[in-house]
Write a protein that holds these residues in place. Structure first.
Motif, PDB file in Angstrom:
ATOM      1  N   GLY A   1      18.418 162.672  67.570  1.00  0.00           N
ATOM      2  CA  GLY A   1      17.263 162.149  66.628  1.00  0.00           C
ATOM      3  C   GLY A   1      17.516 160.671  66.171  1.00  0.00           C
ATOM      4  N   ASP A   2      18.741 160.429  66.130  1.00  0.00           N
ATOM      5  CA  ASP A   2      19.015 159.035  65.282  1.00  0.00           C
ATOM      6  C   ASP A   2      20.624 158.874  65.794  1.00  0.00           C
ATOM      7  OD1 ASP A   2      19.170 156.913  63.695  1.00  0.00           O
ATOM      8  OD2 ASP A   2      19.359 158.049  61.841  1.00  0.00           O
ATOM      9  N   ALA A   3      21.017 157.848  66.406  1.00  0.00           N
ATOM     10  CA  ALA A   3      22.515 157.455  66.499  1.00  0.00           C
ATOM     11  C   ALA A   3      23.158 157.237  65.184  1.00  0.00           C
ATOM     12  CB  ALA A   3      22.603 156.197  67.113  1.00  0.00           C
ATOM     13  N   GLY A   4      24.490 157.536  65.375  1.00  0.00           N
ATOM     14  CA  GLY A   4      25.409 157.499  64.354  1.00  0.00           C
ATOM     15  C   GLY A   4      26.560 156.797  64.463  1.00  0.00           C
TER      16      GLY A   4
ATOM     17  N   PHE B   1      22.730 167.287  71.901  1.00  0.00           N
ATOM     18  CA  PHE B   1      23.751 167.305  71.356  1.00  0.00           C
ATOM     19  C   PHE B   1      24.509 168.554  71.183  1.00  0.00           C
ATOM     20  CE2 PHE B   1      27.166 166.019  68.346  1.00  0.00           C
ATOM     21  CZ  PHE B   1      27.684 164.839  68.852  1.00  0.00           C
ATOM     22  N   SER B   2      25.468 169.053  72.064  1.00  0.00           N
ATOM     23  CA  SER B   2      26.171 170.208  72.226  1.00  0.00           C
ATOM     24  C   SER B   2      27.538 170.093  72.532  1.00  0.00           C
ATOM     25  CB  SER B   2      25.546 171.278  73.319  1.00  0.00           C
ATOM     26  OG  SER B   2      26.403 172.241  73.393  1.00  0.00           O
ATOM     27  N   PHE B   3      28.449 170.525  71.773  1.00  0.00           N
ATOM     28  CA  PHE B   3      29.863 170.508  72.113  1.00  0.00           C
ATOM     29  C   PHE B   3      30.201 171.001  73.454  1.00  0.00           C
ATOM     30  CE2 PHE B   3      29.456 174.879  70.589  1.00  0.00           C
ATOM     31  CZ  PHE B   3      30.626 175.716  71.478  1.00  0.00           C
ATOM     32  N   ARG B   4      29.458 171.528  74.135  1.00  0.00           N
ATOM     33  CA  ARG B   4      29.601 172.309  75.313  1.00  0.00           C
ATOM     34  C   ARG B   4      29.561 171.211  76.451  1.00  0.00           C
ATOM     35  NH1 ARG B   4      29.478 177.580  74.580  1.00  0.00           N
ATOM     36  NH2 ARG B   4      28.441 178.278  72.488  1.00  0.00           N
ATOM     37  N   ASN B   5      28.711 170.281  76.335  1.00  0.00           N
ATOM     38  CA  ASN B   5      28.633 169.024  77.463  1.00  0.00           C
ATOM     39  C   ASN B   5      28.647 167.552  77.029  1.00  0.00           C
ATOM     40  OD1 ASN B   5      26.116 169.138  75.941  1.00  0.00           O
ATOM     41  ND2 ASN B   5      24.955 170.039  77.825  1.00  0.00           N
ATOM     42  N   LEU B   6      29.240 167.261  75.886  1.00  0.00           N
ATOM     43  CA  LEU B   6      29.426 166.132  75.609  1.00  0.00           C
ATOM     44  C   LEU B   6      30.372 165.271  76.485  1.00  0.00           C
ATOM     45  CD1 LEU B   6      29.750 166.535  71.542  1.00  0.00           C
ATOM     46  CD2 LEU B   6      27.747 165.274  72.880  1.00  0.00           C
ATOM     47  N   ALA B   7      29.793 163.955  76.564  1.00  0.00           N
ATOM     48  CA  ALA B   7      30.593 163.066  77.453  1.00  0.00           C
ATOM     49  C   ALA B   7      31.282 162.088  76.164  1.00  0.00           C
ATOM     50  CB  ALA B   7      29.578 162.266  78.049  1.00  0.00           C
ATOM     51  N   LEU B   8      32.302 161.703  76.652  1.00  0.00           N
ATOM     52  CA  LEU B   8      33.121 160.937  75.726  1.00  0.00           C
ATOM     53  C   LEU B   8      33.840 159.784  76.153  1.00  0.00           C
ATOM     54  CD1 LEU B   8      35.257 161.807  72.826  1.00  0.00           C
ATOM     55  CD2 LEU B   8      36.597 160.456  74.707  1.00  0.00           C
ATOM     56  N   ASP B   9      33.501 158.660  75.809  1.00  0.00           N
ATOM     57  CA  ASP B   9      34.165 157.323  76.178  1.00  0.00           C
ATOM     58  C   ASP B   9      35.194 156.816  75.175  1.00  0.00           C
ATOM     59  OD1 ASP B   9      32.226 157.286  78.381  1.00  0.00           O
ATOM     60  OD2 ASP B   9      30.732 156.329  77.187  1.00  0.00           O
TER      61      ASP B   9
ATOM     62  N   LYS C   1       7.898 168.936  59.661  1.00  0.00           N
ATOM     63  CA  LYS C   1       8.949 169.872  60.187  1.00  0.00           C
ATOM     64  C   LYS C   1      10.227 168.703  60.640  1.00  0.00           C
ATOM     65  CE  LYS C   1       7.281 169.243  64.950  1.00  0.00           C
ATOM     66  NZ  LYS C   1       7.078 169.890  66.313  1.00  0.00           N
ATOM     67  N   PHE C   2      11.272 169.354  60.883  1.00  0.00           N
ATOM     68  CA  PHE C   2      12.533 168.570  61.106  1.00  0.00           C
ATOM     69  C   PHE C   2      13.323 169.275  61.956  1.00  0.00           C
ATOM     70  CE2 PHE C   2      16.663 166.488  58.881  1.00  0.00           C
ATOM     71  CZ  PHE C   2      16.616 165.847  60.012  1.00  0.00           C
ATOM     72  N   GLU C   3      12.956 169.353  63.226  1.00  0.00           N
ATOM     73  CA  GLU C   3      13.717 170.252  64.361  1.00  0.00           C
ATOM     74  C   GLU C   3      14.517 169.401  64.959  1.00  0.00           C
ATOM     75  OE1 GLU C   3      10.753 172.234  66.587  1.00  0.00           O
ATOM     76  OE2 GLU C   3       9.613 172.835  64.865  1.00  0.00           O
ATOM     77  N   ILE C   4      14.298 168.304  65.452  1.00  0.00           N
ATOM     78  CA  ILE C   4      14.924 167.315  66.116  1.00  0.00           C
ATOM     79  C   ILE C   4      15.795 166.447  65.093  1.00  0.00           C
ATOM     80  CG2 ILE C   4      15.205 165.372  67.788  1.00  0.00           C
ATOM     81  CD1 ILE C   4      12.357 166.246  68.625  1.00  0.00           C
ATOM     82  N   GLY C   5      17.151 166.880  65.196  1.00  0.00           N
ATOM     83  CA  GLY C   5      18.126 166.195  64.208  1.00  0.00           C
ATOM     84  C   GLY C   5      19.525 165.778  65.141  1.00  0.00           C
ATOM     85  N   GLY C   6      20.432 165.380  64.050  1.00  0.00           N
ATOM     86  CA  GLY C   6      21.577 164.929  64.760  1.00  0.00           C
ATOM     87  C   GLY C   6      21.636 163.681  65.441  1.00  0.00           C
TER      88      GLY C   6
END
Length: 386
Positions: A238-241, A91-99, A230-235
């Motif tokens: 890791g879990d849809a919003g 999840f990076s603002f640099r390569n997000l796809a938007l529908d 540990k909690f490295e994979i987030g956003g």
């Protein structure tokens, strides 16, 4: 809670980087975009965020001369991820796809709203109490402030080991109905791979001590930080919003009633949002005027009907005046039609994205008109009415 003076009460909050809160902020960023072009725009925007993707759906309506291009919507939505600081694997603002699946508002709904009626039926609640200076329940107040303090430190580079995704949960101790300390602090906070759990723990401790009143900090064995490890994979990787899944976090942390409607992505013709703001505004002024220590206000509406169907006021046994009479007075001091609420609180402005993280209530009014429902400009009038 009024029946038992000594008890413990728990509320949770989530950070701006929690997947559901990302969705809320995107929905409100789209709303603000439309209101910036047309203050009377109708918007109901729902958002899904998942691995490297944003999906928008819902209904919009603007004046015929207003044109909002798809790339403007994309810029507003992706800009939320950038502002939060999402630039990580998955999840990076640099390569997000938007529908973008937003479409024109149903004429069946529009016809009722066009007559200045409510955009939907429903019940809405507002609440205030004297547990904090902000006249908010203490547990949700400090849960919000802890995560907000951590996020500020992350943005400033002072907590660079932390990631954007986090949750807090505070259990407070009450004696004689008043909060006197914190029994438990629980925080799950995303972090970078190089961070140790001890480092994360000490970062959170610093901010818990900063936010909580002196002497309130819990015992060490009730200070839980990333209890699963540990909690490295987030956003969203890791879990849809989804928009609207944190309605208790958005309001009073479970310390008051909730009508069930979410706020984010909805323009102020939607009484789910605007009437809940109005009810908070009235309840806060009632408590600030000294008429009660706790105040719950319920409003109800019918779609297409301007006048509220009912108003209910409950002081939970803490009032110095008659709650029924108070309800009648509140109907006189404020026009509670959807149009009246919008005009009184100045809601037809692009002021909503900041509301979508760290609570819609208990915030300070801003110069651009944001959080106008937190004003205390009815106090003198309410005092003189009794």
């Amino acid at each position: 809670m009024q029946d038992q003076p000594n008890y413990m009460f728990t509320s949770e909050s989530v950070s701006e980087g929690h997947p559901d809160k990302i969705a809320d902020q995107i929905s409100d960023a789209v709303l603000d975009l439309y209101l910036s072009k047309d203050p009377l725009a109708r918007v109901a925007c729902e958002t899904l965020v998942t691995t490297n993707r944003i999906v928008l759906a819902g209904e919009v309506k603007t004046r015929p001369d207003v044109v909002i291009k798809a790339d403007e919507v994309a810029h507003a939505a992706i800009g939320v991820a950038e502002k939060i600081g999402y630039d990580q694997l998955g999840f990076s603002f640099r390569n997000l796809a938007l529908d973008n699946h937003l479409h024109r508002q149903s004429e069946d709904i529009a016809q009722g709203v066009d007559r200045d009626g409510a955009g939907d039926q429903g019940i809405m609640f507002g609440f205030a109490c004297d547990e904090t200076e902000e006249l908010m329940p203490a547990a949700i107040h400090y849960s919000h402030r802890l995560l907000e303090s951590l996020a500020d430190a992350r943005h400033q580079g002072r907590a660079y080991l932390l990631g954007p995704d986090a949750k807090s949960q505070l259990t407070l101790i009450f004696e004689d109905g008043r909060p006197i300390g914190c029994d438990t602090v629980l925080v799950s906070h995303q972090h970078k791979a190089e961070a140790t759990q001890d480092e994360v723990r000490e970062i959170v401790r610093e901010h818990a001590l900063k936010v909580l009143p002196d002497g309130w900090m819990c015992e060490e064995d009730k200070f839980y930080i990333n209890p699963t490890g540990k909690f490295e994979i987030g956003g969203p990787h890791g879990d849809a919003g989804l928009t609207g899944r944190k309605i208790i976090v958005d309001t009073y942390g479970g310390a008051a009633c909730h009508g069930g409607g979410a706020f984010s992505g909805k323009d102020p013709t939607e009484v789910d949002r605007s009437a809940a703001y109005a009810a908070r505004y009235l309840a806060k002024n009632v408590v600030a005027a000294g008429l009660a220590k706790r105040c719950t206000i319920q409003l109800s509406y019918a779609i297409g009907v301007a006048k509220p169907l009912s108003i209910f006021v409950d002081f939970h046994g803490t009032g110095s005046v008659d709650p029924s009479k108070t309800g009648q007075i509140l109907m006189e001091v404020m026009d509670l039609s959807p149009k009246g609420i919008r005009e009184t609180l100045g809601l037809n402005k692009p002021i909503y994205q900041p509301t979508a993280a760290y609570g819609h209530f208990g915030r300070k009014p801003t110069q651009d008109g944001g959080f106008s429902w937190e004003r205390l400009d009815l106090v003198a009038q309410l005092k003189s009415s009794f």
